[in-house]
Design an enzyme around this catalytic site. Structure first.
Site, PDB file in Angstrom:
ATOM      1  N   ASP A 192       0.819  -1.227   0.000  1.00 22.09           N
ATOM      2  CA  ASP A 192       0.000   0.000   0.000  1.00 22.09           C
ATOM      3  C   ASP A 192       0.845   1.267   0.000  1.00 22.09           C
ATOM      4  O   ASP A 192       0.478   2.261  -0.627  1.00 22.09           O
ATOM      5  CB  ASP A 192      -0.907   0.040   1.241  1.00 22.09           C
ATOM      6  CG  ASP A 192      -1.908  -1.099   1.235  1.00 22.09           C
ATOM      7  OD1 ASP A 192      -2.123  -1.685   0.153  1.00 22.09           O
ATOM      8  OD2 ASP A 192      -2.460  -1.401   2.305  1.00 22.09           O
TER       9      ASP A 192
HETATM   10  P1  NAP Z   1       0.887  -4.008   3.111  1.00 26.63           P
HETATM   11  O1  NAP Z   1       0.198  -3.066   2.206  1.00 26.63           O
HETATM   12  O2  NAP Z   1       0.085  -4.732   4.110  1.00 26.63           O
HETATM   13  O3  NAP Z   1       1.639  -5.060   2.155  1.00 26.63           O
HETATM   14  C1  NAP Z   1       2.493  -6.007   2.695  1.00 26.63           C
HETATM   15  C2  NAP Z   1       2.913  -6.945   1.572  1.00 26.63           C
HETATM   16  O4  NAP Z   1       3.890  -7.810   2.108  1.00 26.63           O
HETATM   17  C3  NAP Z   1       1.781  -7.796   1.071  1.00 26.63           C
HETATM   18  O5  NAP Z   1       1.419  -7.417  -0.232  1.00 26.63           O
HETATM   19  C4  NAP Z   1       2.316  -9.229   1.124  1.00 26.63           C
HETATM   20  O6  NAP Z   1       2.161  -9.835  -0.154  1.00 26.63           O
HETATM   21  C5  NAP Z   1       3.787  -9.039   1.447  1.00 26.63           C
HETATM   22  N1  NAP Z   1       4.288 -10.068   2.358  1.00 26.63           N
HETATM   23  C6  NAP Z   1       3.703 -10.592   3.452  1.00 26.63           C
HETATM   24  N2  NAP Z   1       4.475 -11.520   4.013  1.00 26.63           N
HETATM   25  C7  NAP Z   1       5.594 -11.584   3.256  1.00 26.63           C
HETATM   26  C8  NAP Z   1       6.777 -12.362   3.314  1.00 26.63           C
HETATM   27  N3  NAP Z   1       6.979 -13.293   4.273  1.00 26.63           N
HETATM   28  N4  NAP Z   1       7.731 -12.165   2.379  1.00 26.63           N
HETATM   29  C9  NAP Z   1       7.545 -11.252   1.381  1.00 26.63           C
HETATM   30  N5  NAP Z   1       6.446 -10.491   1.287  1.00 26.63           N
HETATM   31  C10 NAP Z   1       5.483 -10.656   2.210  1.00 26.63           C
HETATM   32  O7  NAP Z   1       2.088  -3.319   3.899  1.00 26.63           O
HETATM   33  P2  NAP Z   1       2.720  -1.858   3.814  1.00 26.63           P
HETATM   34  O8  NAP Z   1       3.030  -1.485   2.402  1.00 26.63           O
HETATM   35  O9  NAP Z   1       3.801  -1.854   4.843  1.00 26.63           O
HETATM   36  O10 NAP Z   1       1.525  -0.908   4.268  1.00 26.63           O
HETATM   37  C11 NAP Z   1       1.046  -0.881   5.596  1.00 26.63           C
HETATM   38  C12 NAP Z   1      -0.467  -0.877   5.596  1.00 26.63           C
HETATM   39  O11 NAP Z   1      -0.916  -1.033   6.954  1.00 26.63           O
HETATM   40  C13 NAP Z   1      -1.053   0.421   5.076  1.00 26.63           C
HETATM   41  O12 NAP Z   1      -2.264   0.171   4.420  1.00 26.63           O
HETATM   42  C14 NAP Z   1      -1.301   1.189   6.376  1.00 26.63           C
HETATM   43  O13 NAP Z   1      -2.302   2.175   6.244  1.00 26.63           O
HETATM   44  C15 NAP Z   1      -1.753   0.074   7.291  1.00 26.63           C
HETATM   45  N6  NAP Z   1      -1.616   0.481   8.692  1.00 26.63           N
HETATM   46  C16 NAP Z   1      -0.384   0.684   9.220  1.00 26.63           C
HETATM   47  C17 NAP Z   1      -0.269   1.177  10.502  1.00 26.63           C
HETATM   48  C18 NAP Z   1       1.067   1.482  11.126  1.00 26.63           C
HETATM   49  O14 NAP Z   1       1.078   2.073  12.220  1.00 26.63           O
HETATM   50  N7  NAP Z   1       2.167   1.122  10.520  1.00 26.63           N
HETATM   51  C19 NAP Z   1      -1.389   1.415  11.253  1.00 26.63           C
HETATM   52  C20 NAP Z   1      -2.645   1.164  10.677  1.00 26.63           C
HETATM   53  C21 NAP Z   1      -2.719   0.687   9.398  1.00 26.63           C
HETATM   54  P3  NAP Z   1       2.132 -11.441  -0.269  1.00 26.63           P
HETATM   55  O15 NAP Z   1       1.044 -11.918   0.613  1.00 26.63           O
HETATM   56  O16 NAP Z   1       1.902 -11.676  -1.718  1.00 26.63           O
HETATM   57  O17 NAP Z   1       3.493 -11.932   0.161  1.00 26.63           O
END
Ligand code: NAP
Length: 469
Positions: free
Chosen positions: A392
């Site tokens: 994301d």
């Molecule tokens: P993300 O959008 O959740 O994407 C994570 C990606 O990692 C997934 O597409 C997944 O694809 C891949 N993945 C998972 N396990 C893996 C592994 N073992 N090896 C390789 N790839 C792996 O994460 P992000 O880009 O870090 O974004 C964070 C999201 O969380 C945002 O939408 C944000 O708004 C939300 N959020 C964050 C917080 C915070 O405080 N950080 C708080 C609230 C919400 P596969 O399954 O295909 O591997």
């Protein structure tokens, strides 16, 4: 003597709490911040114990033993479970403040009604409502994050939900005001538990419409409520340290929630009443778009020839625990004179500072960690963007697609680099449940697999290629 030592100890503890928060602003001093916070807490506990009105020492020891027995397992949860662990701490904080308030109310009601002044009873009712709603709200939040079976993860919404919730809060406040006006009456003693019951129910109902995506933000808000509850209790029991520590807790929780809302481009009201995840449909890209897989050898060759590589870590790096392998890759590239930076998005992963903590654990120099707002200007000059389990936070749809649930969220402009390598295990979307056009772009090459394994293979390939170990 105690009249001098106890207030002095409170002053020292207050100063240490303030320094703790200040030092935690920077990775260089963050550890000092933790030590200062622990020292302040120990000083606070010992100084309160020394207060002359504390007479039942056995109960204090029993309470402490219970706290230690719960605290030790809580301190051992994996980093990915820290958001729910934090929620549990807030639940305990809210319950502690609430229960102490209940004890004081009935103690004074029975033995010393003169103590139930309007000011004290107002503080009591305030801290009870905040404390008990934080208790159930935080338990619900922890349950949702832990994916407990009987707590629905999706937002639970129904017509008129906000009206029901607000009416409940208004009822609790109205009954509370009646108790404040007639604190020593028999009816007030019967209504006091009603206020508590409504606050407990409000905590549950406040959280059920909120989806998992917003839970970390909600936890920061609940942190703020727990702090305010403790500050109000400080006025009840006339403890100045509790007032200042509670106020610091309350304000830092609020500031953190505001920072997270800004990073996700959401408003407070939208987080609390928006039921994120319910209304938005997962948006899929048109059929026919294909991913282009790349081999480890090919990726290593391109990286070796780059002069700048920007690594964009995300939740997948945390799941795979790939941070140490990422550090090895960083070393391999640096040895070749390549400039390597880490682009850190404020909400990458599942908690604030998630990527910073993991990379610090792997001893990546914090000077090479660059905030997304700072690195974006350099992305067009970057030769390779290596996306490690992020989705994301690198989705270009956030910039222009008004129908996207992440529209408006600032992202890392990985798509502006000359070449993009993206590591993930499958074609599954990320947290927001939407496809990412970055992965279909002409310049993007996929390295499918677990991040730890793929990065490990890249490191091996680079060390074989360059003979650098
Ligand atoms: P993300 O959008 O959740 O994407 C994570 C990606 O990692 C997934 O597409 C997944 O694809 C891949 N993945 C998972 N396990 C893996 C592994 N073992 N090896 C390789 N790839 C792996 O994460 P992000 O880009 O870090 O974004 C964070 C999201 O969380 C945002 O939408 C944000 O708004 C939300 N959020 C964050 C917080 C915070 O405080 N950080 C708080 C609230 C919400 P596969 O399954 O295909 O591997």
């Amino acid at each position: 003597m105690m009249d001098f030592i106890v207030p002095l100890a409170y002053l020292v503890a207050t100063a240490l709490f303030i320094f703790a928060l200040h030092w935690m602003n920077d990775p260089k001093t963050a550890r000092h911040g933790v030590y200062a916070g622990v020292a302040a807490m120990v000083i606070g506990i010992v100084a309160t114990w020394l207060e002359p009105e504390v007479v039942h020492h056995l109960w204090i020891v029993v309470g402490m033993a219970a706290g230690v027995a719960l605290g030790i397992p809580l301190s051992r949860v994996p980093l990915t479970a820290v958001p729910q662990r934090t929620a549990l701490s807030h639940a305990f904080g809210g319950a502690a403040a609430g229960l102490v308030g209940v004890a004081y109310y009935y103690l004074w009601w029975g033995h010393n009604p003169g103590h139930l002044t309007t000011f004290r009873t107002t503080a009591l009712i305030t801290e009870n409502i905040l404390g008990f709603m934080t208790f159930t709200g935080s338990l619900m939040a922890a349950g949702k994050l832990q994916e407990v079976k009987w707590i629905p993860q999706r937002p639970v919404t129904y017509k008129g939900q906000n009206v029901v919730n607000i009416s409940l809060l208004v009822a609790a406040v109205a009954i509370g005001i009646w108790v404040i006006v007639h604190p020593t009456t028999a009816l007030a003693a019967k209504l006091f538990p009603v206020v508590i019951g409504l606050a407990l129910l409000f905590g549950v109902l406040l959280i059920i419409p909120i989806g998992g995506a917003d839970m970390p933000t909600v936890i920061a808000i609940l942190n703020s409520y727990a702090g305010l509850s403790a500050a109000a209790l400080g006025f009840v029991v006339d403890n100045k340290l509790l007032v200042t520590a509670g106020a610091l807790d309350g304000s830092s929780g609020l500031i953190l929630a505001i920072i997270m809302c800004k990073a996700m481009n959401r408003s407070f009201a939208n987080v609390l009443f928006g039921a994120f995840g319910q209304v938005q449909q997962a948006k899929q890209l048109e059929e026919g778009k294909t991913y282009k897989p790349e081999t480890i050898e090919g990726a290593a060759q391109v990286m070796e020839q780059a002069s700048t590589v920007v690594i964009v870590p995300g939740y997948g790096m945390a799941v795979a625990q790939a941070q140490h392998k990422v550090r090895e890759l960083y070393d391999q590239l640096k040895k070749r004179g390549i400039t390597v930076k880490f682009a850190i998005h404020p909400v990458a992963g599942r908690m604030p500072g998630h990527m910073n903590v993991l990379l610090a654990e792997a001893d990546v120099p914090y000077t090479d960690l660059v905030e997304s707002s700072d690195i974006n200007a350099d992305m067009p000059q970057c030769d390779v963007a290596l996306v490690v389990g992020a989705n994301d936070v690198v989705n270009p749809a956030a910039r222009y697609d008004k129908t996207s649930p992440i529209y408006g969220m600032p992202i890392i402009d990985a798509d502006k680099a000359h070449t993009v390598f993206a590591i993930k295990r499958s074609k599954n979307p990320g947290f927001a449940g939407i496809d990412n056009e970055l992965y279909f772009a002409d310049k993007t090459w996929m390295l499918f697999g677990d991040a730890k394994k793929v990065i490990g293979d890249l490191v091996k390939q680079l060390s074989d290629q360059g003979g650098i170990h």
